[in-house]
Structures are given as C-alpha cells and as structure tokens.
Write a protein that holds these residues in place. Sequence first.
Motif, mmCIF file in Angstrom:
data_model
loop_
_atom_site.group_PDB
_atom_site.id
_atom_site.type_symbol
_atom_site.label_atom_id
_atom_site.label_comp_id
_atom_site.label_asym_id
_atom_site.label_seq_id
_atom_site.Cartn_x
_atom_site.Cartn_y
_atom_site.Cartn_z
ATOM 1 N N ALA A 192 -2.755 -0.992 -6.236
ATOM 2 C CA ALA A 192 -1.239 -0.530 -5.022
ATOM 3 C C ALA A 192 -0.175 -0.420 -6.338
ATOM 4 O O ALA A 192 0.578 0.767 -6.011
ATOM 5 N N LYS A 193 -0.393 -0.532 -8.103
ATOM 6 C CA LYS A 193 1.080 -0.263 -8.757
ATOM 7 C C LYS A 193 0.804 1.353 -9.284
ATOM 8 O O LYS A 193 -0.520 1.935 -9.340
ATOM 9 N N SER A 194 1.710 1.103 -10.199
ATOM 10 C CA SER A 194 1.270 2.459 -10.539
ATOM 11 C C SER A 194 0.293 2.465 -12.087
ATOM 12 O O SER A 194 0.364 1.239 -12.172
ATOM 13 N N ALA A 195 -0.232 3.453 -12.463
ATOM 14 C CA ALA A 195 -1.486 3.628 -13.583
ATOM 15 C C ALA A 195 -1.036 2.849 -14.688
ATOM 16 O O ALA A 195 -1.687 2.044 -15.461
ATOM 17 N N ARG A 196 0.386 2.447 -15.411
ATOM 18 C CA ARG A 196 0.723 1.673 -16.359
ATOM 19 C C ARG A 196 1.073 0.172 -15.662
ATOM 20 O O ARG A 196 0.785 -0.075 -17.393
ATOM 21 N N GLY B 120 -16.303 -7.764 -7.161
ATOM 22 C CA GLY B 120 -15.568 -7.664 -8.949
ATOM 23 C C GLY B 120 -14.883 -8.305 -9.444
ATOM 24 O O GLY B 120 -14.776 -9.978 -9.350
ATOM 25 N N SER B 121 -14.095 -7.644 -10.204
ATOM 26 C CA SER B 121 -12.851 -8.701 -10.750
ATOM 27 C C SER B 121 -11.791 -8.609 -10.417
ATOM 28 O O SER B 121 -11.110 -9.561 -10.682
ATOM 29 N N ALA B 122 -11.646 -7.713 -9.308
ATOM 30 C CA ALA B 122 -10.592 -7.454 -9.112
ATOM 31 C C ALA B 122 -9.590 -8.616 -7.702
ATOM 32 O O ALA B 122 -10.421 -8.623 -6.664
ATOM 33 N N ASN B 123 -8.313 -9.192 -7.579
ATOM 34 C CA ASN B 123 -7.965 -10.374 -7.288
ATOM 35 C C ASN B 123 -7.234 -9.219 -5.912
ATOM 36 O O ASN B 123 -6.804 -8.059 -5.772
ATOM 37 N N PHE B 124 -6.853 -10.267 -4.895
ATOM 38 C CA PHE B 124 -6.116 -9.937 -3.359
ATOM 39 C C PHE B 124 -5.346 -8.816 -4.167
ATOM 40 O O PHE B 124 -3.630 -9.872 -3.879
ATOM 41 N N THR B 125 -4.566 -8.192 -4.811
ATOM 42 C CA THR B 125 -2.849 -8.679 -5.713
ATOM 43 C C THR B 125 -2.977 -6.875 -5.941
ATOM 44 O O THR B 125 -3.666 -6.439 -5.972
ATOM 45 N N GLY B 126 -1.460 -6.948 -6.237
ATOM 46 C CA GLY B 126 -0.929 -5.089 -5.937
ATOM 47 C C GLY B 126 -1.983 -4.677 -7.920
ATOM 48 O O GLY B 126 -2.278 -3.396 -7.147
ATOM 49 N N ALA B 127 -1.495 -5.438 -8.675
ATOM 50 C CA ALA B 127 -2.052 -5.381 -9.643
ATOM 51 C C ALA B 127 -3.499 -4.898 -10.181
ATOM 52 O O ALA B 127 -3.633 -4.015 -10.509
ATOM 53 N N GLY B 128 -3.772 -5.706 -9.023
ATOM 54 C CA GLY B 128 -5.938 -5.874 -9.305
ATOM 55 C C GLY B 128 -6.533 -5.013 -8.295
ATOM 56 O O GLY B 128 -7.787 -4.040 -8.603
ATOM 57 N N LEU B 129 -5.732 -3.969 -7.589
ATOM 58 C CA LEU B 129 -6.525 -3.674 -6.227
ATOM 59 C C LEU B 129 -5.957 -2.315 -6.924
ATOM 60 O O LEU B 129 -6.295 -1.250 -6.564
ATOM 61 N N ILE C 261 1.084 -1.178 -0.177
ATOM 62 C CA ILE C 261 0.099 0.375 0.464
ATOM 63 C C ILE C 261 1.166 1.455 0.455
ATOM 64 O O ILE C 261 1.249 1.088 0.807
ATOM 65 N N PRO C 262 0.726 2.558 -0.602
ATOM 66 C CA PRO C 262 1.440 3.657 -1.465
ATOM 67 C C PRO C 262 0.855 4.412 0.519
ATOM 68 O O PRO C 262 -0.015 4.118 1.123
ATOM 69 N N PRO C 263 2.059 5.127 0.473
ATOM 70 C CA PRO C 263 2.548 5.908 1.561
ATOM 71 C C PRO C 263 1.194 6.503 1.817
ATOM 72 O O PRO C 263 0.571 7.217 0.729
ATOM 73 N N ARG C 264 0.963 6.559 2.956
ATOM 74 C CA ARG C 264 -0.790 7.349 2.949
ATOM 75 C C ARG C 264 -0.452 8.928 4.010
ATOM 76 O O ARG C 264 -0.944 9.645 3.541
ATOM 77 N N ARG C 265 0.363 9.413 4.742
ATOM 78 C CA ARG C 265 1.276 10.090 5.772
ATOM 79 C C ARG C 265 2.572 11.417 4.848
ATOM 80 O O ARG C 265 2.718 10.658 4.322
ATOM 81 N N GLU C 266 2.060 12.445 4.902
ATOM 82 C CA GLU C 266 2.444 13.258 4.037
ATOM 83 C C GLU C 266 4.334 13.139 4.959
ATOM 84 O O GLU C 266 4.200 13.131 5.519
ATOM 85 N N GLY C 267 5.592 12.769 3.581
ATOM 86 C CA GLY C 267 6.641 12.582 4.504
ATOM 87 C C GLY C 267 6.900 10.975 4.551
ATOM 88 O O GLY C 267 8.272 10.759 4.634
ATOM 89 N N ALA C 268 5.645 10.249 4.747
ATOM 90 C CA ALA C 268 6.365 8.727 4.512
ATOM 91 C C ALA C 268 7.323 8.673 3.172
ATOM 92 O O ALA C 268 6.437 8.715 2.098
#
Length: 247
Positions: free
Chosen positions: A193-197, A182-191, A108-115
């Motif tokens: 958490a990876k980049s838009a590309r 829906g269609s999303a697996n419990f993975t970074g690519a599915g949810l 999960i990408p950082p949610r707090r500023e500075g993290a």
Amino acid sequence: MIADVGPRILFWQAGFPSGGTDASIPSVLKLWVGCLSEPANWPSQITNAENHAAFSLGSRPPVRMADETGMIRLVLNDQHLEEVLLASLDECRHRLFIATADVKDLHIPPRREGARRARSIMTVLNQLGQRGVEIHLLHSGVPSGPLLKRLKAVLPAGLTMRRCMRIHAKAFIVDGRRMYLGSANFTGAGLGAKSARRRNFEAGIWTDQTDMIDPVLDMLEEIWNGSLCRSCGRKIHCPQPLEEPDL
C-alpha cells in the motif's frame, strides 16, 4: 495445464527421463513446482512435454500453474495489494483468517476515480464484518500505536485478534478456499500500500489448492484455540497466552 506464463518464462532442455523420478528432476523444476509434494502428482505437461523445465525471471506477469486440482499463482512486490489484500476482501463471504508477525493500521489507496483519501484497513474490515464475515487476526508483534488508537475508537464488527509470540507465518485464508502464503506482513510496507520506492520486497503464492490450504489452516486453528499452549516451551516469555488487545 500451464497457462498465463507470459513472455518472461525461459524454457530449456532439462535432460531428465520422461518418467521423471525424484532423483532425475532438476532442482529448479522442484522449486518451481515445490508445492506439489510427489512427482506422481505433477501435471503430465511438466514431466512429459519434451522434457522442458520453466523458470520465471520477471516480476510480471504473475506465473500461474494449474492442473485439474487447482491453481497456484506467484505474487511479487506491488502485486500483493491487488492480488492478495483487495482480492481477499472482495471475495470473502464467510470467514477471513489472517496470520502475520507485525500488524499495523495499513491504508488502502483510493479505488474509485475521484476519491482522494486512503482508507484504513480497519474501516474496510468493519464493512466486511457488517456483512456477516468472521475475521480472525493472529499476530505475534504488539499492534502499532495508531492501530490501537483506531481499535479503541471503533472495533470492527466480526474482528477477533489474538497474539502468539511464536507466529511468524504470513497467510490470508479466504473462506477456506483461497490462500496467500508468503513473506508479507499485515502492514502497508508488506502488502504494497506504500509507494514503489518505500514498500518491502515481498514474495508469496496465491492458491485455491485445498491440499495446501487445509494443513496451514489446521496449524493456525490449533494455535488460535490454544491447543499448543500447554506444550509451548516459551511460556516464560508469554505471561498471557493468546492475548487480545486491551481496549
């Protein structure tokens, strides 16, 4: 009422009687309100408001349909991270039920500023379990190597994982009151958490309608407790029914 539909909704004359029988309602409207099984249950604003149908063309803003019985929100692509995963973790107080085909150590990408560093989902689930939340993770695929390594180091509090090879549903059910389906697996690519590309293209719904949540949860509970194992036709491929990770 229909709310928050935003600028990406097109309205056009549908041309069906205001009474709205099943045969007379256009298929696109059935798709849009497909979660409601009977025309009699559809919001009166849909069937009677100048006989217009609505259809979403864009990924933002999310389409929300609500009446007296609850809410249904369309979730697309990168919305899965904030509106499904993080919302589930923030809102859950008692029990989180996750169903997925693939399961990986998503971050999960950082949610707090500075993290600077992303957090493993297992770290987050451990914090959830320490608050007393029961976590059930039902999956069909073999957990990824990095996930197994992390689980062997620290098993999150409150987490139980079981494997059924026939699971293909993807769902997050929060305290039996809110659900992603829906269609999303419990993975970074599915949810997302990876980049838009790099992330997958995914679609699903986020709802608090118990007439949708209860049947899905009942099905998953039957699988989870082994009620369907006796009649399963794939036993030959399943040497250890409801296998838990060997940690």
